[in-house]
Scaffold this motif. Structure first.
Motif, PDB file in Angstrom:
ATOM      1  N   VAL A 342       0.853  -1.182   0.000  1.00 19.27           N
ATOM      2  CA  VAL A 342       0.000   0.000   0.000  1.00 19.27           C
ATOM      3  C   VAL A 342       0.888   1.232   0.000  1.00 19.27           C
ATOM      4  O   VAL A 342       1.789   1.368   0.832  1.00 19.27           O
ATOM      5  N   VAL A 343       0.659   2.128  -0.952  1.00 18.51           N
ATOM      6  CA  VAL A 343       1.449   3.355  -1.084  1.00 18.51           C
ATOM      7  C   VAL A 343       0.573   4.546  -0.716  1.00 18.51           C
ATOM      8  O   VAL A 343      -0.591   4.619  -1.125  1.00 18.51           O
ATOM      9  N   LEU A 344       1.140   5.466   0.054  1.00 16.13           N
ATOM     10  CA  LEU A 344       0.417   6.648   0.508  1.00 16.13           C
ATOM     11  C   LEU A 344       1.072   7.907  -0.039  1.00 16.13           C
ATOM     12  O   LEU A 344       2.297   8.052   0.013  1.00 16.13           O
ATOM     13  N   ALA A 345       0.265   8.837  -0.553  1.00 15.27           N
ATOM     14  CA  ALA A 345       0.781  10.132  -1.012  1.00 15.27           C
ATOM     15  C   ALA A 345      -0.380  11.081  -1.207  1.00 15.27           C
ATOM     16  O   ALA A 345      -1.451  10.674  -1.673  1.00 15.27           O
ATOM     17  N   THR A 346      -0.188  12.341  -0.874  1.00 12.89           N
ATOM     18  CA  THR A 346      -1.209  13.338  -1.184  1.00 12.89           C
ATOM     19  C   THR A 346      -1.206  13.620  -2.677  1.00 12.89           C
ATOM     20  O   THR A 346      -0.207  13.381  -3.369  1.00 12.89           O
ATOM     21  N   GLN A 347      -2.318  14.119  -3.171  1.00 14.92           N
ATOM     22  CA  GLN A 347      -2.369  14.518  -4.576  1.00 14.92           C
ATOM     23  C   GLN A 347      -1.319  15.585  -4.868  1.00 14.92           C
ATOM     24  O   GLN A 347      -0.730  15.619  -5.947  1.00 14.92           O
ATOM     25  N   GLN A 348      -1.074  16.461  -3.891  1.00 17.94           N
ATOM     26  CA  GLN A 348      -0.068  17.506  -4.053  1.00 17.94           C
ATOM     27  C   GLN A 348       1.315  16.904  -4.267  1.00 17.94           C
ATOM     28  O   GLN A 348       2.091  17.368  -5.105  1.00 17.94           O
ATOM     29  N   LYS A 349       1.643  15.856  -3.498  1.00 18.79           N
ATOM     30  CA  LYS A 349       2.955  15.225  -3.637  1.00 18.79           C
ATOM     31  C   LYS A 349       3.092  14.550  -4.998  1.00 18.79           C
ATOM     32  O   LYS A 349       4.149  14.638  -5.646  1.00 18.79           O
ATOM     33  N   LEU A 350       2.037  13.886  -5.464  1.00 24.12           N
ATOM     34  CA  LEU A 350       2.087  13.254  -6.787  1.00 24.12           C
ATOM     35  C   LEU A 350       2.211  14.310  -7.881  1.00 24.12           C
ATOM     36  O   LEU A 350       2.972  14.135  -8.847  1.00 24.12           O
ATOM     37  N   ALA A 351       1.475  15.412  -7.745  1.00 22.36           N
ATOM     38  CA  ALA A 351       1.554  16.480  -8.747  1.00 22.36           C
ATOM     39  C   ALA A 351       2.959  17.057  -8.810  1.00 22.36           C
ATOM     40  O   ALA A 351       3.445  17.442  -9.877  1.00 22.36           O
ATOM     41  N   GLY A 352       3.643  17.096  -7.643  1.00 25.58           N
ATOM     42  CA  GLY A 352       4.994  17.634  -7.601  1.00 25.58           C
ATOM     43  C   GLY A 352       6.010  16.804  -8.362  1.00 25.58           C
ATOM     44  O   GLY A 352       7.106  17.285  -8.674  1.00 25.58           O
ATOM     45  N   LEU A 353       5.659  15.566  -8.689  1.00 29.19           N
ATOM     46  CA  LEU A 353       6.559  14.724  -9.482  1.00 29.19           C
ATOM     47  C   LEU A 353       6.528  15.087 -10.960  1.00 29.19           C
ATOM     48  O   LEU A 353       7.388  14.632 -11.730  1.00 29.19           O
ATOM     49  N   GLY A 354       5.552  15.867 -11.374  1.00 28.59           N
ATOM     50  CA  GLY A 354       5.490  16.299 -12.767  1.00 28.59           C
ATOM     51  C   GLY A 354       5.361  15.161 -13.758  1.00 28.59           C
ATOM     52  O   GLY A 354       5.913  15.234 -14.867  1.00 28.59           O
ATOM     53  N   GLY A 355       4.656  14.119 -13.386  1.00 27.11           N
ATOM     54  CA  GLY A 355       4.474  12.988 -14.297  1.00 27.11           C
ATOM     55  C   GLY A 355       5.536  11.921 -14.189  1.00 27.11           C
ATOM     56  O   GLY A 355       5.419  10.859 -14.816  1.00 27.11           O
ATOM     57  N   ARG A 356       6.602  12.182 -13.433  1.00 27.90           N
ATOM     58  CA  ARG A 356       7.641  11.161 -13.263  1.00 27.90           C
ATOM     59  C   ARG A 356       7.099  10.006 -12.425  1.00 27.90           C
ATOM     60  O   ARG A 356       6.235  10.184 -11.580  1.00 27.90           O
ATOM     61  N   PRO A 357       7.619   8.793 -12.625  1.00 31.22           N
ATOM     62  CA  PRO A 357       7.074   7.628 -11.920  1.00 31.22           C
ATOM     63  C   PRO A 357       7.545   7.551 -10.472  1.00 31.22           C
ATOM     64  O   PRO A 357       8.504   8.215 -10.072  1.00 31.22           O
ATOM     65  N   LEU A 358       6.876   6.716  -9.703  1.00 32.87           N
ATOM     66  CA  LEU A 358       7.392   6.307  -8.407  1.00 32.87           C
ATOM     67  C   LEU A 358       8.566   5.356  -8.657  1.00 32.87           C
ATOM     68  O   LEU A 358       8.659   4.744  -9.722  1.00 32.87           O
ATOM     69  N   LEU A 359       9.450   5.229  -7.655  1.00 30.26           N
ATOM     70  CA  LEU A 359      10.683   4.481  -7.868  1.00 30.26           C
ATOM     71  C   LEU A 359      10.935   3.480  -6.753  1.00 30.26           C
ATOM     72  O   LEU A 359      10.655   3.744  -5.580  1.00 30.26           O
ATOM     73  N   ALA A 360      11.486   2.324  -7.136  1.00 31.16           N
ATOM     74  CA  ALA A 360      11.900   1.294  -6.192  1.00 31.16           C
ATOM     75  C   ALA A 360      13.388   1.034  -6.360  1.00 31.16           C
ATOM     76  O   ALA A 360      13.856   0.791  -7.473  1.00 31.16           O
ATOM     77  N   ASP A 361      14.127   1.105  -5.261  1.00 28.48           N
ATOM     78  CA  ASP A 361      15.569   0.827  -5.267  1.00 28.48           C
ATOM     79  C   ASP A 361      15.893   0.003  -4.023  1.00 28.48           C
ATOM     80  O   ASP A 361      16.581   0.446  -3.115  1.00 28.48           O
ATOM     81  N   SER A 362      15.356  -1.214  -3.986  1.00 26.72           N
ATOM     82  CA  SER A 362      15.462  -2.063  -2.797  1.00 26.72           C
ATOM     83  C   SER A 362      16.849  -2.634  -2.579  1.00 26.72           C
ATOM     84  O   SER A 362      17.152  -3.147  -1.499  1.00 26.72           O
ATOM     85  N   GLY A 363      17.699  -2.577  -3.610  1.00 25.33           N
ATOM     86  CA  GLY A 363      18.996  -3.235  -3.550  1.00 25.33           C
ATOM     87  C   GLY A 363      19.022  -4.528  -4.343  1.00 25.33           C
ATOM     88  O   GLY A 363      20.080  -5.124  -4.541  1.00 25.33           O
ATOM     89  N   ASP A 364      17.867  -4.965  -4.814  1.00 21.84           N
ATOM     90  CA  ASP A 364      17.748  -6.163  -5.647  1.00 21.84           C
ATOM     91  C   ASP A 364      17.060  -5.742  -6.940  1.00 21.84           C
ATOM     92  O   ASP A 364      15.848  -5.519  -6.976  1.00 21.84           O
ATOM     93  N   GLN A 365      17.830  -5.637  -8.012  1.00 21.52           N
ATOM     94  CA  GLN A 365      17.287  -5.112  -9.261  1.00 21.52           C
ATOM     95  C   GLN A 365      16.179  -5.996  -9.820  1.00 21.52           C
ATOM     96  O   GLN A 365      15.195  -5.480 -10.370  1.00 21.52           O
ATOM     97  N   GLU A 366      16.308  -7.313  -9.691  1.00 23.78           N
ATOM     98  CA  GLU A 366      15.267  -8.199 -10.209  1.00 23.78           C
ATOM     99  C   GLU A 366      13.965  -8.005  -9.440  1.00 23.78           C
ATOM    100  O   GLU A 366      12.875  -8.012 -10.023  1.00 23.78           O
ATOM    101  N   LEU A 367      14.067  -7.859  -8.142  1.00 21.09           N
ATOM    102  CA  LEU A 367      12.865  -7.624  -7.343  1.00 21.09           C
ATOM    103  C   LEU A 367      12.220  -6.299  -7.717  1.00 21.09           C
ATOM    104  O   LEU A 367      10.992  -6.203  -7.853  1.00 21.09           O
ATOM    105  N   ASP A 368      13.040  -5.270  -7.919  1.00 23.78           N
ATOM    106  CA  ASP A 368      12.500  -3.967  -8.318  1.00 23.78           C
ATOM    107  C   ASP A 368      11.766  -4.068  -9.650  1.00 23.78           C
ATOM    108  O   ASP A 368      10.705  -3.454  -9.838  1.00 23.78           O
ATOM    109  N   ARG A 369      12.306  -4.838 -10.567  1.00 26.36           N
ATOM    110  CA  ARG A 369      11.649  -5.009 -11.875  1.00 26.36           C
ATOM    111  C   ARG A 369      10.326  -5.750 -11.721  1.00 26.36           C
ATOM    112  O   ARG A 369       9.364  -5.488 -12.442  1.00 26.36           O
ATOM    113  N   LYS A 370      10.280  -6.689 -10.774  1.00 23.32           N
ATOM    114  CA  LYS A 370       9.042  -7.434 -10.539  1.00 23.32           C
ATOM    115  C   LYS A 370       7.951  -6.517  -9.985  1.00 23.32           C
ATOM    116  O   LYS A 370       6.767  -6.692 -10.273  1.00 23.32           O
TER     117      LYS A 370
END
Length: 398
Positions: A342-370
């Motif tokens: 479950v991901v939490l964010a205000t609409q304001q915070k999402l708008a501040g990304l300017g269309g850029r995606p959310l990001l995962a950098d867990s340390g395991d690239q295969e897991l991030d791709r999954k």
């Protein structure tokens, strides 16, 4: 140092960067904190992340020369990446240990030794960026552009690439198109941070490769979000609790609001575990847990991971929540995130990304791709949206 037409990349590693993350110490600055992290079972990861970056760089640009310093401050990472390298004399001693007890002075000496490179890569967090900036100021006009490989607990400064792999992509491209811009370095008092007081200040700026989409950007705070919006998100999370399920609440003001909504004493910057009751509400199972404690608490249990988005950067995983490790994610999510992330964010915070995606950098690239694809983001009470999430290592920036 002459490039021979292929370019010269320097590498400096802070081998203790990020050491305190998985064990809940919220930073790695200071010898006492580093000793405490190792005593709690923390494993150094900065060297491994630096190796990912240089392996990506040399795969993309095989003719580049890599120059580094002895031991854990660079040489070990080059060896791990199985790439050719040269050593520059820096005064930093190789003590034969994978986690050398290095200091800020060692970082500055290493940067000075690599002043003649075309681009300097450094692996660490905001504290390392501050030390690099101090060294760059001393070098003046001789200083090369730099690029951070994210390896710290806190990566709030704008001089870091999105991931180790992205740092390698950017470095390789910079050698062909050496354009640079200024990026901010943020200084954060770790002692205040551990007490829940987040008060970053601008320390200065560093010259980095151009290409904003490939850089983390400076963290934007949540203080401007309307309290009613954050509380609405918390109410929605509370309304969705499944009796008997455990909920992992990541760090941040929005997840802390969930704790308040449930009447529980959760932590602002730690990772907490609560369990939903059959009659409504929840009980606090454990507060401010380490990665090892978290794994034991979720193993074999129905669990949902609740994480907030870092404003301005878009990170969901890998920035300040290293306790939610790849093995914890594998245990909870199985073959897919479904409704267990479950991901939490205000609409304001999402708008501040300017269309850029959310990001995962867990340390395991295969897991991030999954995990990549689309995720439901709770934005208010009875409000949610579907938003893209990418592996930070993917070369999506164009």
């Amino acid at each position: 140092m002459t490039s021979g037409g292929n370019g010269v990349i320097g590498l400096v590693v802070n081998p203790v960067a990020g050491l305190g993350g998985s064990v809940g110490l919220k930073g790695s600055d200071g010898a006492d904190v580093q000793r405490a992290a190792l005593a709690k079972g923390a494993e150094p990861k900065a060297g491994r992340r630096a190796a990912q970056a240089v392996a990506t760089l040399l795969a993309r640009r095989p003719g580049a020369r890599l120059v580094t310093v002895a031991g854990a401050m660079g040489e070990d990472s080059a060896r791990a990446a199985a790439v050719p390298y040269e050593l520059a004399p820096s005064g930093v001693q190789d003590d034969g240990m994978s986690t050398a007890a290095t200091t800020a002075a060692d970082t500055r000496a290493a940067v000075a030794a690599l002043a003649g490179v075309d681009l300097l890569l450094f692996a660490g967090g905001d504290g390392t960026a501050r030390d690099v900036l101090d060294a760059v100021r001393e070098l003046g006009g001789q200083a090369p552009p730099v690029l951070g490989i994210p390896a710290g607990v806190k990566v709030y400064s704008g001089c870091f690439a999105l991931s180790p792999a992205t740092a390698g992509f950017v470095a390789a491209d910079f050698l062909a198109r050496p354009d640079s811009v200024e990026a901010e370095v943020v200084d954060l008092d770790e002692e205040r941070y551990r007490r829940g007081l987040v008060s970053p200040r601008l320390y200065g700026s560093l010259r980095v490769p151009a290409g904003r989409a490939a850089l983390s950007g400076r963290k934007a705070g949540s203080s401007d979000a309307a309290p009613a919006t954050v509380e609405g998100i918390a109410r929605e999370v509370a309304a969705r609790l499944r009796p008997g399920a455990r909920y992992v609440l990541g760090p941040g003001a929005t997840t802390a609001a969930v704790g308040r909504e449930l009447g529980l004493a959760t932590t602002l910057l730690g990772v907490d575990v609560v369990e939903a009751r059959a009659g409504g509400g929840a009980d606090l199972v454990a507060a401010d847990v380490t990665e090892g404690e978290l794994f034991e608490l979720v193993r074999g249990r129905e669990t949902v991971i609740v994480l907030s988005v870092i404003g301005g950067q878009g990170f969901v995983l890998g920035r300040g929540n290293q306790q939610v490790s790849p093995r914890v994610l594998d245990e909870v999510l199985g073959d897919g995130s479904g409704d267990r992330l479950v991901v939490l964010a205000t609409q304001q915070k999402l708008a501040g990304l300017g269309g850029r995606p959310l990001l995962a950098d867990s340390g395991d690239q295969e897991l991030d791709r999954k995990l990549a694809g689309h995720v439901r983001v709770i934005t208010g009470y009875r409000e949610s949206t579907i938003y893209r999430i990418y592996a930070a290592s993917e070369e999506f920036y164009g």
